[in-house]
Write a protein that holds these residues in place. Structure first.
Motif: not given
Length: 138
Positions: A32-34, A130-135
């Motif tokens: 899920t984008p943050i 940032e590379s692991d999550l959708k910030l």
């Protein structure tokens, strides 16, 4: 003999680590984008806060937050690390960066350091987040 040497080597390396450890507690956080993050640095540190604010626009009203904690001058007391302590640079600090939603821990980045955490350590940790999550930058 080689078997025993291998077991001893594993024990020597198991007490304290220098590599960053990432733990994903809620798999949904990677899908899920943050849209926003609040920021909390404990204990307060001007350099860490300024570095993070230069990398991302934090929103104090956001329900998801990046919590950053660190400590310097620590000692790993594991007796299995005696050879490492005398023969190499041994961790004396750590940096922990966590994404939380309310009280729920969703993601954690942790690294042992042989120096006081600085801007480059914080930047490296945030880039991993940032590379692991959708910030989503604002």
């Amino acid at each position: 003999m080689l078997k025993y040497f291998s077991i001893i080597a594993i024990l020597l390396l198991a007490g304290c680590q220098k590599d960053a450890t990432v733990t994903i507690y809620d798999k949904q956080v990677t899908r899920t984008p943050i849209n926003c993050l609040a920021l909390r640095v404990v204990p307060e540190n001007k350099e860490i806060t300024q570095t993070l604010r230069s990398l991302y626009r934090f929103d104090p009203a956001c329900k998801q937050r990046l919590e950053v904690s660190y400590k310097s001058g620590i000692v790993c007391n594991s007796p299995y690390n005696a050879p490492q302590k005398t023969l190499s640079t041994f961790p004396s600090s750590y940096l922990n960066m966590e994404i939380r939603k309310g009280f729920m821990l969703q993601y954690s980045y942790y690294v042992d350091l042989d120096h006081k955490p600085d801007a480059s350590d914080v930047k490296e940790g945030f880039e991993r987040i940032e590379s692991d999550l959708k910030l989503i930058s604002q």
